[in-house]
Structure formats: structure tokens, C-alpha cells
Design an enzyme around this catalytic site. Structure first.
Site, short mmCIF file in Angstrom:
data_model
loop_
_atom_site.label_atom_id
_atom_site.label_comp_id
_atom_site.label_asym_id
_atom_site.label_seq_id
_atom_site.Cartn_x
_atom_site.Cartn_y
_atom_site.Cartn_z
N SER A 164 34.45 33.46 106.65
CA SER A 164 33.91 33.25 108.00
C SER A 164 32.96 34.39 108.31
CB SER A 164 35.03 33.20 109.04
OG SER A 164 34.49 32.94 110.33
N GLU A 165 31.81 34.07 108.93
CA GLU A 165 30.78 35.09 109.09
C GLU A 165 31.14 36.22 110.03
OE1 GLU A 165 28.68 31.38 110.96
OE2 GLU A 165 30.25 31.73 109.46
N ASN A 166 32.23 36.07 110.80
CA ASN A 166 32.65 37.19 111.62
C ASN A 166 33.44 38.24 110.83
OD1 ASN A 166 34.71 35.20 111.49
ND2 ASN A 166 35.78 36.11 113.22
N SER A 216 29.59 40.91 105.96
CA SER A 216 29.76 39.47 105.87
C SER A 216 28.41 38.77 105.68
CB SER A 216 30.45 38.94 107.13
OG SER A 216 30.66 37.55 107.06
#
Length: 213
Positions: free
Chosen positions: A47-49, A89
Site C-alpha cells: 500500500s502506498e502509505n 513506498s
């Protein structure tokens, strides 16, 4: 004519994700794919977070609001999962370290152009997020969406009319009516739901579809 529901669609996408793959599941419908991957399998959900190693969605009794994905949905973390800086990320995404990205779309062209961040409507709120980074950085981009809008318009088009996210980046569409491969040679139908013919699918989309070999 049978149509796949959201759960059936998520299960169908999960079938095409190989063990060992590093996979980003986009906000919304694509996040459900995590529920149909074998937790004992060798999958790495990103997940990009700043999360790697997500599992299926938690049940209501085990929600931890300090553990969420980029869409602010609660997630679980598998053994070996980890957290890292937002910048790291995006370096993963831009550096070609994501094998597959699954995301939604407003429009996809027969050659794989993607429009999924803005409809051009002056009242709409544009929200690109990490979509452009993933569209270009991931080795494969799958789009998971309803092929037709609520008013019956096709989201698969010859040429996108909405602002583009990426050019020629989508390799496959998973929809309620079937699976379609995209590329320089146009759109090729891999499979269709029961009681749907290629001719009918052409009529609904207005696209010159052919069957994949």
C-alpha cells in the site's frame, strides 16, 4: 445474462496473481482481492502509505485503526509484514519493484490507455494519488471495474476522452461481463460470462472486440 458480483470479480482477479508477486491493490473495489489470496501463500501486498505484507480485511472484532491502507480502510498484517516511510513506498512504485497493480478506472482504451483520476467534470474533485506512479512503475497493470456505467455507457473505448493517467499501461481488464486483454493489437476477449456472445459484447461496448487465441 449472468454478471459477476464484486466478490466473484475479486476472486477472479486473485486467480491470476502468482505466488511471489509484489502487488499493489488500488483504493475501492481492488482491495477486496486480498480476501481471496491464500494467506499461507507467498504474496506481498503493498500500500502506498507505506505497508508491505498486508493480509485480508479484519473482522469487526479485530479492527485496529492504526493499521490502515491508502484508502483509510482497516487491514491486517501477515507475519513478516512491515511499515516504512511514504517516500520509500513511492520509490518502490516508481522503481519498478511492483509486479502487479490492480486499480479502478473511469475509461480504458483498447490499446491500454488509462483514465482514472478525473472525469473532466468541473464539479468533480480530481484525485490522482499514486495512480500515475503505479501506472508507469508497475510491471503489469490490471483494471478491475464494471464495463458499463449505470447509464449503459462503455468504459472500454477506442480513445479515452477523460484526462489520462498513463499511456498504453493497462494489460488486462476484469469486469462484470468478462476478462479482456489490451495492447497494440486492440482488445481481445479472454473469457465472457454465461449467455453472452461476442456480438452482444461488441454492441454494448461499441468496440471492435476479437477473441483471444
Amino acid at each position: 445474462m449472468q454478471r459477476l458480483d464484486k466478490q466473484q470479480l475479486a476472486r477472479r482477479v486473485a486467480r491470476d496473481i502468482p505466488e511471489g508477486a509484489y502487488v499493489n491493490l488500488g483504493i475501492g473495489l481492488p482491495t477486496q482481492v486480498a480476501n481471496y489470496l491464500d494467506t499461507a501463500g507467498d504474496y506481498f501486498l503493498h500500500s502506498e502509505n507505506g505497508i508491505l505484507g498486508m493480509g485480508p480485511a479484519p473482522d469487526e472484532d479485530h479492527i485496529d485503526w492504526d493499521l490502515i491502507n491508502a484508502g483509510k480502510q482497516p487491514v491486517t498484517l501477515l507475519n513478516g509484514g512491515c511499515f516504512f516511510h511514504h517516500g520509500d513506498s513511492f520509490s518502490m512504485m516508481r522503481g519498478g519493484h511492483i509486479d502487479i497493480c490492480v486499480m479502478g478506472a473511469y475509461q480504458v482504451s483498447t490499446r491500454g490507455d488509462l483514465a482514472n483520476w478525473h472525469t473532466g467534470d468541473p464539479d468533480a474533485i480530481p484525485a490522482v494519488g499514486g495512480a500515475m506512479d503505479l501506472a508507469i512503475g508497475a510491471k503489469q497493470v490490471f483494471v478491475m471495474m464494471n464495463l458499463l456505467t449505470k447509464t449503459g455507457e462503455s468504459k472500454l473505448v477506442e480513445h479515452c476522452t477523460y484526462p489520462l493517467t498513463g499511456l498504453g499501461c493497462v494489460s488486462r481488464i476484469y469486469s462484470e461481463l468478462g476478462v479482456i486483454d489490451l495492447g497494440p493489437d486492440g482488445a481481445k476477449v479472454v473469457e465472457m460470462v454465461d449467455n453472452l456472445t461476442l456480438e452482444h459484447l461488441r454492441e454494448m461496448t461499441g468496440v471492435d472486440l476479437t477473441m483471444a487465441q
